[in-house]
Design a protein around this motif. Structure first.
Motif, PDB file in Angstrom:
ATOM      1  N   LEU A 118      -9.494   6.085  -9.998  1.00  0.00           N
ATOM      2  CA  LEU A 118     -10.129   4.910 -10.590  1.00  0.00           C
ATOM      3  C   LEU A 118     -11.608   5.171 -10.832  1.00  0.00           C
ATOM      4  O   LEU A 118     -12.149   4.837 -11.898  1.00  0.00           O
ATOM      5  N   THR A 169      -3.868   5.569 -12.374  1.00  0.00           N
ATOM      6  CA  THR A 169      -4.585   5.316 -11.119  1.00  0.00           C
ATOM      7  C   THR A 169      -3.614   5.384  -9.956  1.00  0.00           C
ATOM      8  O   THR A 169      -3.469   4.458  -9.166  1.00  0.00           O
ATOM      9  N   THR A 174      -7.015  -8.172  -5.971  1.00  0.00           N
ATOM     10  CA  THR A 174      -7.612  -6.879  -6.301  1.00  0.00           C
ATOM     11  C   THR A 174      -7.340  -6.467  -7.735  1.00  0.00           C
ATOM     12  O   THR A 174      -8.170  -5.799  -8.366  1.00  0.00           O
ATOM     13  N   ASN A 214      -8.039   5.429  -5.531  1.00  0.00           N
ATOM     14  CA  ASN A 214      -9.462   5.112  -5.559  1.00  0.00           C
ATOM     15  C   ASN A 214     -10.249   6.220  -6.244  1.00  0.00           C
ATOM     16  O   ASN A 214     -11.188   5.966  -6.998  1.00  0.00           O
ATOM     17  N   ILE A 266     -10.117  -4.948 -10.347  1.00  0.00           N
ATOM     18  CA  ILE A 266      -9.997  -3.695 -11.088  1.00  0.00           C
ATOM     19  C   ILE A 266     -10.173  -3.945 -12.589  1.00  0.00           C
ATOM     20  O   ILE A 266     -10.842  -3.182 -13.290  1.00  0.00           O
ATOM     21  N   TYR A 288      -2.899  -0.918  -8.127  1.00  0.00           N
ATOM     22  CA  TYR A 288      -3.376  -2.203  -7.607  1.00  0.00           C
ATOM     23  C   TYR A 288      -2.731  -3.402  -8.287  1.00  0.00           C
ATOM     24  O   TYR A 288      -3.102  -4.549  -8.015  1.00  0.00           O
TER      25      TYR A 288
END
Length: 310
Positions: A69, A61, A110, A66, A114, A96
């Protein structure tokens, strides 16, 4: 190893390492397509039956984090709906992971979010390497195999036969990593205490004068930490400076800082795909594929993975 009920799929973030993992496993890459609608929405299709199979999805990731992910989440959902027996997410670089706590009021955690998203999508296991904050493992309620790249990085420096080595942790949180690689190299460690107030901005704990310094970190983002540390090491009498880290994030202006620094060589891994523009003479990339393949093989054969954590 039997691969009859195992399928390995690659998403878009790092197809190169996925191909290497499959080669080490002696398997074939699973067939799938990833497309975009005109508005940017992701469309996925699995091009072969996975009913009753143990599926391994390889996806870092990294930038654009983003986007990658979402690819991972959508593919996990597709695998679940296609009746996969189990779904393991192989995430060489877990984005993250730096947001593992509330550093200030009204901040999110965060990394926990995730973890919830991946788990809720339907993943059964996570295989990852050198998470920035190891406690992120506890954010999951499914097994997490947290692999360690330090022995591989250390072996590379053993092969260089460097003399008078000192391993340097560029910040307080890196002491454990420095101690690990120092034990393998039979070398002392030094610490840069960035919390103390001095005109130089850094306080050194340990002897570096006349030594070959190896800076160790988990990731290199803008390269400010390692290049600033290198400058101060040279000023304090270090003969030469090397740097190593698992994850080559290398955001701007990292490449310029590395090329202009006194660092002789930066050793990293292929946890994040590096385009040609980031593959310079100063950067050496080691492959994580053998380590990831061993982890997949042990998981698939219901064998202990603990030896790979050491």
């Amino acid at each position: 190893m039997t691969t009859s009920n195992m399928k390995v799929f690659s998403l878009n973030s790092n197809e190169q390492i996925a191909r290497e993992v499959v080669r080490h496993l002696g398997a074939e890459m699973g067939k799938s397509t990833i497309k975009r609608f005109s508005d940017g929405e992701i469309q996925m299709n699995i091009e072969e039956s996975i009913r009753g199979d143990d599926v391994y999805l390889i996806q870092s990731t990294s930038t654009p984090g983003n986007e990658y992910l979402m690819e991972l989440l959508i593919m996990v959902d597709a695998m679940k709906r296609a009746s996969a027996k189990s779904i393991s997410c192989v995430i060489p670089y877990f984005g993250y992971s730096r947001q593992d706590r509330k550093a200030r009021s009204r901040e999110p955690i965060t990394a926990k979010l995730i973890a919830n998203l991946i788990e809720k999508a339907g993943a059964d296991r996570i295989i990852t390497v050198d998470i920035h904050a190891p406690q992120v493992q506890g954010f999951f309620n499914i097994p997490v195999d947290h692999l360690n790249s330090i022995p591989m990085l250390a072996d590379y420096f053993v092969g260089k036969n460097l003399q008078d080595v000192v391993v340097v942790a560029p910040e307080n949180g890196g002491v454990v990593r420095a101690r690990q690689i120092g034990d393998i190299l039979d070398a002392p460690i030094a610490l840069i205490d960035r919390n103390r107030r001095e005109t130089s901005g850094m306080d050194f704990i340990g002897e570096v004068e006349g030594k070959t310094a190896i800076i160790i970190d988990d990731m290199i983002d803008t390269a400010r930490t390692i290049t600033t540390a290198s400058k101060h090491l040279i000023e304090r009498g270090a003969k030469e400076v090397y740097a190593c880290a698992t994850h080559p994030v290398l955001s701007d202006p990292a490449m310029d800082r590395i090329s202009e620094s006194d660092i002789v060589e930066v050793v990293t891994t292929d946890s994040i795909y590096l385009p040609d523009v980031k593959q310079t003479d100063k950067i050496t990339v080691l492959s994580l594929a053998p380590l990831l393949a061993q982890a997949i093989e042990k998981v698939q054969n219901n064998e202990s993975v603990s030896t790979l954590f050491e």
